[in-house]
Enzyme design. Sequence first.
Site, PDB file in Angstrom:
ATOM      1  N   GLU A   9       0.823  -1.213   0.000  1.00  0.00           N
ATOM      2  CA  GLU A   9       0.000   0.000   0.000  1.00  0.00           C
ATOM      3  C   GLU A   9       0.858   1.265   0.000  1.00  0.00           C
ATOM      4  O   GLU A   9       0.415   2.322  -0.435  1.00  0.00           O
ATOM      5  CB  GLU A   9      -0.928  -0.012   1.233  1.00  0.00           C
ATOM      6  N   HIS A  66       7.849 -26.973  -1.028  1.00  0.00           N
ATOM      7  CA  HIS A  66       7.136 -28.098  -1.654  1.00  0.00           C
ATOM      8  C   HIS A  66       5.943 -27.619  -2.471  1.00  0.00           C
ATOM      9  O   HIS A  66       5.117 -28.417  -2.892  1.00  0.00           O
ATOM     10  CB  HIS A  66       6.697 -29.093  -0.573  1.00  0.00           C
ATOM     11  N   LYS A 106     -13.927   0.362  -3.740  1.00  0.00           N
ATOM     12  CA  LYS A 106     -15.007   0.748  -2.810  1.00  0.00           C
ATOM     13  C   LYS A 106     -16.124   1.453  -3.559  1.00  0.00           C
ATOM     14  O   LYS A 106     -17.308   1.216  -3.315  1.00  0.00           O
ATOM     15  CB  LYS A 106     -14.465   1.690  -1.727  1.00  0.00           C
TER      16      LYS A 106
HETATM   17  O1  PA5 Z   1      -3.239   1.511   5.981  1.00  0.00           O
HETATM   18  C1  PA5 Z   1      -4.391   1.906   5.893  1.00  0.00           C
HETATM   19  O2  PA5 Z   1      -4.706   3.089   6.119  1.00  0.00           O
HETATM   20  C2  PA5 Z   1      -5.516   0.963   5.542  1.00  0.00           C
HETATM   21  O3  PA5 Z   1      -5.064  -0.304   5.255  1.00  0.00           O
HETATM   22  C3  PA5 Z   1      -6.512   0.868   6.677  1.00  0.00           C
HETATM   23  O4  PA5 Z   1      -5.848   0.399   7.824  1.00  0.00           O
HETATM   24  C4  PA5 Z   1      -7.682  -0.054   6.358  1.00  0.00           C
HETATM   25  O5  PA5 Z   1      -8.277   0.312   5.146  1.00  0.00           O
HETATM   26  C5  PA5 Z   1      -8.737   0.015   7.461  1.00  0.00           C
HETATM   27  O6  PA5 Z   1      -9.180   1.313   7.625  1.00  0.00           O
HETATM   28  P1  PA5 Z   1      -9.936   1.801   8.917  1.00  0.00           P
HETATM   29  O7  PA5 Z   1      -8.997   1.646  10.081  1.00  0.00           O
HETATM   30  O8  PA5 Z   1     -10.294   3.218   8.649  1.00  0.00           O
HETATM   31  O9  PA5 Z   1     -11.147   0.909   9.080  1.00  0.00           O
END
Ligand code: PA5
Length: 444
Positions: A281, A302, A416
């Site tokens: 990310e 394996h 989303k």
């Molecule tokens: O790193 C990030 O910001 C995302 O992976 C969030 O942790 C994830 O989308 C969950 O978001 P939230 O904590 O707002 O539910």
Amino acid sequence: MIQINTRFLKGMLSQQDVETILQQSSECAKRLEEKTGLGNDFLGWVDLPSTIKTTQLEDIQATARQIQNHSEYLVVVGIGGSYLGARAIIEANQAFFPTQGVKILYAGHHLDADYHAELLEFLQDKDFSINVISKSGTTTEPALAFRSLLKLMQKKYGSDKLAERIFSTTDAQKGALKKLSDEYNLKTFTIPDDVGGRYSVLTPVGLLPIAAAGISIDEFVTGAKAMRQTVLTQPKESNPALLYASYRNALYQSGKKIEILVNYNPRLFYLSEWWKQLYGESEGKQQKGIFPASVSFTSDLHSMGQYIQDVERILFESVLQVQQPQKDFTIEPVQGDPDGLNYIAGKTLSYVNERAGAGTGLAHYEGGVPALEIEIPKISPHSCGELVYFYEYACGVSGYLLQVNPFDQPGVEAYKKNMFALLGKKGFEQAGKEVEAKLKNLSG
Ligand code: PA5
């Protein structure tokens, strides 16, 4: 102390290239420290190890004890950065077959109906608490899971007992979870504004579930503090985070587009999952970024061993080498040697695992897959604290080397938008028609 071993990189990279990138890494680290780089409003994590107050840790510990006193199970409700860090540290440090303490279950980390329906059934006659975690407070997966868990809890314990068993971790001001928490008068832990989800393990997001699982958060934070000192004080030539960021980027520039994080200890499986999110990310932007993959050896030798040994030479490995197991056992000799294993009698299983690692590393190296090894003395809350901070820091540096903002995730919004459109969320009516039409076109 984490050490970087480069034996399986020999001859694979030009020394000049590595030195140039190491110098750039050091400049990127300066930008992190001075908060002058991209995404500098999300750099709260940099100072977390030294800014966590003893009173905050005590508050978390007190809540963890309350959970332990009440409950056999704690359901951690969260997705992405709101659960992976806690799960990584818990699974690295807890017993494989726990017989005591609070058992941690997870919910809201996907939308599988079977899983959530079974979880609700399972919990009906169990004593449980909930830690619902969402920074935005509006993420669909955890919100849906929490809705049904809350209902179960109301039915089982009554509305007046909710505040004894539900703990939320969210933004200080905004979001539906904050509103709900206030409405039900829940004890609420805050995620600092300037700490993004995947960099939040050292906030209550990670610390409360870790403490509830009976793992020392003091040692975990002390490990992170030690690594903070290391990255601040070590010269670039011996700074593990700068070295890791530099080698992986040098490999990327030489055409290695995929990094496989290898472990030889299944308790590190979720550390790899956390790492994949952190790096994926943070770096996968603007058509750039190393693809983060992971394997658990020797199991995956394996299944994926053949692929890694012989596929197109676009891979490199980073191997987590644990020098000492928590427990070990010696292989006994057997009369007559019926299974042909007496040649290793008297040796320990961890020795065999280490030899398997050395042999695999060499085979991959000779086959054109370079590896850098990240050595840790043993798996403990302290070394996990060091690892978490090491990987976070190297990720910030690495993102800056790639010239992307390592602290945002604009690409996550696309799915989303379509999902909300297809589910008929308010405000997405027109988009819903368009997405349905596009899907129909593709199937037609
Ligand atoms: O790193 C990030 O910001 C995302 O992976 C969030 O942790 C994830 O989308 C969950 O978001 P939230 O904590 O707002 O539910």
